[in-house]
Design a protein around this motif. Structure first.
Motif, PDB file in Angstrom:
ATOM      1  N   GLY A  56      56.995  30.546  26.045  1.00 17.42           N
ATOM      2  CA  GLY A  56      57.886  31.094  25.025  1.00 17.42           C
ATOM      3  C   GLY A  56      57.485  32.472  24.535  1.00 17.42           C
ATOM      4  N   GLU A  57      56.607  32.519  23.553  1.00 14.65           N
ATOM      5  CA  GLU A  57      56.167  33.784  22.963  1.00 14.65           C
ATOM      6  C   GLU A  57      55.604  34.727  24.024  1.00 14.65           C
ATOM      7  N   GLY A  58      55.051  34.169  25.094  1.00 16.13           N
ATOM      8  CA  GLY A  58      54.458  34.974  26.156  1.00 16.13           C
ATOM      9  C   GLY A  58      55.465  35.706  27.023  1.00 16.13           C
ATOM     10  N   GLY A  59      56.782  35.486  26.784  1.00 15.59           N
ATOM     11  CA  GLY A  59      57.777  36.264  27.513  1.00 15.59           C
ATOM     12  C   GLY A  59      58.793  35.469  28.290  1.00 15.59           C
ATOM     13  N   PHE A  60      59.062  34.227  27.856  1.00 11.89           N
ATOM     14  CA  PHE A  60      60.101  33.405  28.501  1.00 11.89           C
ATOM     15  C   PHE A  60      59.881  33.344  30.015  1.00 11.89           C
ATOM     16  N   ILE A  61      58.694  32.925  30.393  1.00 11.95           N
ATOM     17  CA  ILE A  61      58.306  32.848  31.801  1.00 11.95           C
ATOM     18  C   ILE A  61      58.537  31.421  32.288  1.00 11.95           C
ATOM     19  N   PRO A  62      59.499  31.184  33.159  1.00 15.97           N
ATOM     20  CA  PRO A  62      59.670  29.840  33.717  1.00 15.97           C
ATOM     21  C   PRO A  62      58.469  29.512  34.612  1.00 15.97           C
ATOM     22  N   VAL A  63      57.755  28.465  34.278  1.00 23.19           N
ATOM     23  CA  VAL A  63      56.593  28.087  35.087  1.00 23.19           C
ATOM     24  C   VAL A  63      57.096  27.486  36.395  1.00 23.19           C
ATOM     25  N   PRO A  64      56.640  28.006  37.547  1.00 24.88           N
ATOM     26  CA  PRO A  64      57.117  27.469  38.832  1.00 24.88           C
ATOM     27  C   PRO A  64      56.900  25.955  38.921  1.00 24.88           C
ATOM     28  N   HIS A  65      57.896  25.276  39.468  1.00 21.92           N
ATOM     29  CA  HIS A  65      57.840  23.818  39.537  1.00 21.92           C
ATOM     30  C   HIS A  65      56.631  23.346  40.339  1.00 21.92           C
ATOM     31  N   LYS A  66      56.268  24.112  41.349  1.00 22.79           N
ATOM     32  CA  LYS A  66      55.115  23.737  42.162  1.00 22.79           C
ATOM     33  C   LYS A  66      53.843  23.715  41.319  1.00 22.79           C
ATOM     34  N   LYS A 119      54.656  48.444  36.696  1.00 22.63           N
ATOM     35  CA  LYS A 119      55.054  47.468  35.675  1.00 22.63           C
ATOM     36  C   LYS A 119      54.230  47.606  34.393  1.00 22.63           C
ATOM     37  N   GLU A 120      53.849  48.847  34.090  1.00 20.18           N
ATOM     38  CA  GLU A 120      53.138  49.087  32.834  1.00 20.18           C
ATOM     39  C   GLU A 120      54.072  48.778  31.668  1.00 20.18           C
ATOM     40  N   PRO A 121      53.662  47.906  30.753  1.00 19.72           N
ATOM     41  CA  PRO A 121      54.551  47.504  29.652  1.00 19.72           C
ATOM     42  C   PRO A 121      54.963  48.702  28.789  1.00 19.72           C
ATOM     43  N   TRP A 122      56.219  48.674  28.309  1.00 18.20           N
ATOM     44  CA  TRP A 122      56.719  49.743  27.449  1.00 18.20           C
ATOM     45  C   TRP A 122      57.191  49.118  26.143  1.00 18.20           C
ATOM     46  N   GLY A 173      56.811  38.387  24.488  1.00 19.05           N
ATOM     47  CA  GLY A 173      56.006  38.834  25.613  1.00 19.05           C
ATOM     48  C   GLY A 173      54.554  39.035  25.244  1.00 19.05           C
ATOM     49  N   LEU A 174      53.682  38.751  26.184  1.00 16.75           N
ATOM     50  CA  LEU A 174      52.248  38.954  25.974  1.00 16.75           C
ATOM     51  C   LEU A 174      51.964  40.394  25.581  1.00 16.75           C
ATOM     52  N   TYR A 175      52.764  41.328  26.123  1.00 14.09           N
ATOM     53  CA  TYR A 175      52.569  42.754  25.839  1.00 14.09           C
ATOM     54  C   TYR A 175      53.572  43.278  24.806  1.00 14.09           C
ATOM     55  N   THR A 176      54.341  42.389  24.196  1.00  9.93           N
ATOM     56  CA  THR A 176      55.337  42.735  23.177  1.00  9.93           C
ATOM     57  C   THR A 176      56.335  43.767  23.692  1.00  9.93           C
ATOM     58  N   ASN A 177      56.689  43.671  24.960  1.00  7.91           N
ATOM     59  CA  ASN A 177      57.613  44.627  25.575  1.00  7.91           C
ATOM     60  C   ASN A 177      58.908  43.961  26.036  1.00  7.91           C
ATOM     61  N   CYS A 178      59.202  42.800  25.479  1.00  8.69           N
ATOM     62  CA  CYS A 178      60.405  42.057  25.875  1.00  8.69           C
ATOM     63  C   CYS A 178      61.339  41.880  24.675  1.00  8.69           C
ATOM     64  N   ILE A 179      62.613  41.757  24.979  1.00  8.99           N
ATOM     65  CA  ILE A 179      63.608  41.358  23.986  1.00  8.99           C
ATOM     66  C   ILE A 179      64.111  39.982  24.376  1.00  8.99           C
ATOM     67  N   ARG A 180      64.049  39.056  23.420  1.00  5.96           N
ATOM     68  CA  ARG A 180      64.430  37.682  23.734  1.00  5.96           C
ATOM     69  C   ARG A 180      65.823  37.355  23.194  1.00  5.96           C
ATOM     70  N   PHE A 181      66.485  36.445  23.914  1.00  8.41           N
ATOM     71  CA  PHE A 181      67.782  35.932  23.476  1.00  8.41           C
ATOM     72  C   PHE A 181      67.676  34.420  23.316  1.00  8.41           C
ATOM     73  N   LEU A 182      67.993  33.946  22.127  1.00  4.92           N
ATOM     74  CA  LEU A 182      68.018  32.507  21.847  1.00  4.92           C
ATOM     75  C   LEU A 182      69.281  32.172  21.061  1.00  4.92           C
ATOM     76  N   PRO A 183      70.460  32.458  21.612  1.00  2.00           N
ATOM     77  CA  PRO A 183      71.688  32.202  20.848  1.00  2.00           C
ATOM     78  C   PRO A 183      71.946  30.710  20.684  1.00  2.00           C
ATOM     79  N   ALA A 184      72.651  30.385  19.629  1.00  4.44           N
ATOM     80  CA  ALA A 184      73.060  28.995  19.440  1.00  4.44           C
ATOM     81  C   ALA A 184      73.874  28.539  20.639  1.00  4.44           C
ATOM     82  N   LEU A 185      73.670  27.303  21.061  1.00  3.64           N
ATOM     83  CA  LEU A 185      74.370  26.811  22.248  1.00  3.64           C
ATOM     84  C   LEU A 185      75.891  26.814  22.070  1.00  3.64           C
ATOM     85  N   ASP A 186      76.349  26.683  20.827  1.00  5.79           N
ATOM     86  CA  ASP A 186      77.792  26.652  20.594  1.00  5.79           C
ATOM     87  C   ASP A 186      78.322  27.977  20.065  1.00  5.79           C
ATOM     88  N   ILE A 187      77.605  29.079  20.327  1.00  5.89           N
ATOM     89  CA  ILE A 187      78.081  30.387  19.889  1.00  5.89           C
ATOM     90  C   ILE A 187      79.427  30.689  20.560  1.00  5.89           C
TER      91      ILE A 187
END
Length: 326
Positions: A104-114, A260-263, A285-299
């Motif tokens: 989550g806070e680390g940048g919405f990284i989907p952990v590979p299923h493997k 991929k130097e964080p900005w 994001g771990l480097y605070t260089n991401c913008i996250r989207f968490l809209p309500a599911l019924d938006i």
């Protein structure tokens, strides 16, 4: 809930050690700060922290090391996890491995299923408890009730909160009865545990989340986010990645698409512009260089589309000011 999950695992196994991962966010109590990865924002000046917490790399596919394929990177992280049971902690001392199925806070990284399957295998072999921290990724956020369901992996304990109460303060540990029954009577408790009003809110939220077709809305949100920002990557090369699952999406900004130097500044300036135009955003994001989207599911779709176009416009304007202007 995170603290209690660790207590359950330690009592059940009779062991102290906990393995967590880079980029993880697990909370702000002393133990959970020790488990949390991002030192500067969450931990600076608050130590010392609880012992017996061991941190390992997680395979962030966007940041696959140069010279490796994504598959090789996932395999190496799996090998490193196994190696940690020699290099960092003995299996006989390992109580649990705690993982966010989507970091989550680390940048919405989907952990590979493997890699999630590897965690399950390691826990089974070591007799340790696999804990899925679904506080941010759960409660329908990714289009399944729990994000780990996408992988087919079944953890021993699931931690939930946040959306579980639809705004009311509640958290929960759900899992195998023999683990939850391990502590002595009265050993696990909380001042606000079982708050009746929060429990009613959570029950109503679960009714909505499990109603037919409701979670399909998450995939629709993901499509809209990707349709808006994937084409923008060709126009705005500093938009390094568009990723996530369901209604849990992120944009990552970098100074150079190759290094991929964080900005961080780019993300912050975009947020300021969007806010002035009526769209409130938050970084990640771990480097605070991401913008996250968490809209309500019924938006409403028109509202989401309008907001996403405002963000896209803010990105273009920031690019002209910081990149082209420079």
């Amino acid at each position: 809930a995170v603290e209690n999950a660790v207590k359950f695992a330690r009592r059940y196994t009779g062991r102290p050690g906990i393995i967590v991962f880079e980029g993880a966010y697990h909370g702000r109590t002393n133990l959970t700060m020790a488990m949390t990865s991002k030192w500067g924002l969450f931990k600076k000046g608050f130590g010392p922290f609880a012992p017996e917490v061991y941190r390992l790399p997680v395979p962030n596919l966007y940041r696959t090391p140069e010279g490796m394929t994504e598959e090789e990177w996932v395999d190496w992280c799996g090998w490193n996890l196994e190696n940690a049971l020699t290099a960092h902690i003995d299996p006989s001392a390992l109580a649990a491995i705690v993982i966010e199925p989507v970091i989550g806070e680390g940048g919405f990284i989907p952990v590979p299923h493997k890699f999630l399957r590897k965690i399950r295998e390691v826990c089974d072999a070591a007799g340790a408890v696999m804990i899925a921290d679904e506080i941010q990724s759960g409660s329908g956020r990714t289009g399944r009730l729990w994000a780990i369901e996408h992988s087919g992996v079944v953890p021993d304990l699931i931690i939930s909160a946040k959306s579980l109460g639809a705004g009311m303060p509640i958290s929960a540990v759900t899992g195998r009865a023999e683990i939850l029954d391990a502590p002595h009577v009265g050993g696990v408790g909380s001042t606000y545990g079982g708050n009746p009003l929060a429990c009613v809110a959570a029950l109503e939220a679960l009714k909505i989340l499990t109603s037919p077709g409701f979670l399909d809305k998450a995939q629709h949100i993901e499509r809209m986010v990707r349709e808006t920002f994937e084409p923008l990557k060709a126009e705005i090369p500093v938009l390094g990645d568009v990723r996530g699952v369901g209604a849990m999406m992120v944009l990552e900004f970098v100074k150079d698409p190759k290094t991929k130097e964080p900005w961080q500044e780019f993300a912050m300036e975009t947020i300021k512009l969007a806010s002035r135009r009526g769209v409130i955003l938050i970084r990640a994001g771990l480097y605070t260089n991401c913008i996250r989207f968490l809209p309500a599911l019924d938006i409403p779709e028109d509202m989401l589309r309008e907001a996403l176009l405002v963000v896209a416009g803010a990105i273009r304007e920031t690019y002209r000011a910081l990149a082209v202007g420079a």
